[in-house]
Design an enzyme around this catalytic site. Sequence first.
Site, PDB file in Angstrom:
ATOM      1  N   LYS A  36       3.095  11.123  -3.844  1.00  7.44           N
ATOM      2  CA  LYS A  36       1.856  10.591  -4.421  1.00  7.44           C
ATOM      3  C   LYS A  36       0.907  11.711  -4.865  1.00  7.44           C
ATOM      4  CE  LYS A  36      -1.657   7.152  -3.175  1.00  7.44           C
ATOM      5  NZ  LYS A  36      -2.045   6.165  -2.149  1.00  7.44           N
TER       6      LYS A  36
ATOM      7  N   ASP B 277     -12.730   5.305   2.283  1.00  8.05           N
ATOM      8  CA  ASP B 277     -11.278   5.257   2.521  1.00  8.05           C
ATOM      9  C   ASP B 277     -10.702   6.670   2.530  1.00  8.05           C
ATOM     10  OD1 ASP B 277      -8.571   4.860   2.490  1.00  8.05           O
ATOM     11  OD2 ASP B 277      -8.523   3.512   0.774  1.00  8.05           O
TER      12      ASP B 277
ATOM     13  N   ASP C  46       0.888  -1.162   0.000  1.00 11.05           N
ATOM     14  CA  ASP C  46       0.000   0.000   0.000  1.00 11.05           C
ATOM     15  C   ASP C  46       0.926   1.212   0.000  1.00 11.05           C
ATOM     16  OD1 ASP C  46      -1.629   2.128   0.602  1.00 11.05           O
ATOM     17  OD2 ASP C  46      -2.179   1.425   2.615  1.00 11.05           O
TER      18      ASP C  46
END
Length: 616
Positions: A74, A205, A13
């Site tokens: 990211k 999430d 992840d």
Amino acid sequence: MAGKSEGSAIGIDLGTTYSCVAVWQRDRVQVIQNDQGNRITPSYVAFNETERLLGDSAKNVVSMNPTNTVFDAKRMIGRRFSDPLVQEDVLLWPFKVICGENDKPMIVVTHKGEEKRFAAEEISSMVLTKMKEIAEVFLGSTVKNAVITVPAYFNDSQRRATRDAGIISGLNVLRILVEPTAAAIAYGLDKMYSSSGEKNVLIFDLGGGTFDVSILTMVKSTFKVKSTAGNTHLGGEDFDNRMLKYFSQEFKRKHKGDMSNNARALRKLKTACERAKKNLSSMVHTAISIDCLYDGIDFNSPITRAKFEELNMELFEECIVHVEKCLKDAEMDKESIDEVVLVGGSTRIPKVKQLLQDFFNGKKLCESIHPDEAVAYGAAIQAAILSGQSTDEIRDLVLCDVTPLSLGVELDSGEMSVVVPRNTTVPTRKEKGFSTVNDNQTSVTFPVYEGERPRGSDNILLGEFVLSGISPAPRGVPKLKVFFDMDVNGILTVTAKDEATGNANGITISNVKGLLSQNEILKMLEEAKKLKLEDEEHKNRFQAKNSLEDYVYNAGAATRKFSSKLGIADAKKIESEIKSAMAWLDDHKNAERDVIENKRKELEGIWEPFLKKLLL
Ligand code: AMP
């Protein structure tokens, strides 16, 4: 497909703020601890005069070296420098980001006294290397294959860039898996054999930098994503940033000091904000307390949970808007959701839970899966299946993902003609007929876009290609077929064919502006290997230096304790030797490994006869 002989395949992840790695072993998932004993590792990379630091060691020095400590890669990956969201972040990051070729954001740091530029893919590849190493230490063997997760809402270029990061880190990326699907696997593993019939699960999430909401339908071991929504720029970092702004203003108000250009002070304050935010998940008030924050001023300031909620309410409410959109896309009402599953560290925030629970008319939220580990957990299961290492428990698991955004071509009129609608199950192959707009036109350009806006240019251009050699004919007569193929990783190939001549051409997505070419990836792979070798050399140098220091200090301790075993002259000689060795160590703090090892040999040659006598 990777085979059993290639060793264990891992699930990673790759988070905005933290990453997590897991592996399927002995019929269960093991979430792997890093060298500090933590099950999640900061997605941080720091550069300094002598070495590169990864994970916890990088995050621990962030306030000492803010301009050379990189995080949030990211939030940049697969985006253009001119993207307004990147521009917003650039103002807050203490490290420098400039516009590279093709509008690609490039991170600028000083490493070993030299200026270096890295693409977000390279920084992410360094985090992936760290996660790979954590798994290798645990497994005691080399790891080659991995499943890496991305937010469901990541577009094509963000997914590709993440896959490139995996390749640069030396991994064979078995699959790019979307985070909610991975979390659903973690949730569903317990449930899939026990539950009968169909179950609709909403995965909420909210992580460090991204927010995803997905609705999945589970029937026994089959998981089908029905719809997905979210924002790749919404998460814990944004909540921290709002607090940072609030406290910077507080500081200005109380102490008349403006720290907005001081990267070190801002970093210290941001770290304190994240801590305060976490405290406020279990307490109703807390305080920030930082010695010597700026201009020698100590900063102490309280904050209540209510204030934190007020600062972020707009962002929390945005999450609920995405939930509504996701339900609408899945053509479901809230009553049809059987389970609302919380994933991601930011779902610990009480207000977020309350808003969600209120939206679902008081329904109990499912908190049974670990919010920080669920995604890596699911990725590890997928990795085991893809590498042929699965056991009966998971062999039958079937995952069906969907396209997060519509895909199509822009017509001459500027209108976006959708070929693959949003939320189509992948892998998929769709086709659509087109023709020419002018008489005797012999070539047609196909600009491929991704997005929901009616006008092509308002969406994201993925690339374009030309179909030529069309036989001259009146406009509208030639029959041109366009095929959109999306693979299981959500990665797209587009081809067009002239039905009359059989001529075909397709898009080479790797040539899309801003994405890395094969050559660039290879160059970065070499650079990554070089950096890894340098890291190892640095580690070996430190080990040699430590061992020499140990040797000198132990000799000193033995001399002090047992000097009576030596004659006066010998005792004096060894004492002065030890003193000069200590001075040598002080003068050679950055000596190379061979210089240190030679010194050790030289000292051993002189000292061993004395030490033998001392330790007899
Ligand atoms: P993830 O990307 O899922 O690892 O989530 C990381 C984010 O969760 C970071 O922004 C953390 O600050 C945030 N987080 C972790 N624990 C808590 C907590 N107890 N309360 C609020 N946010 C948290």
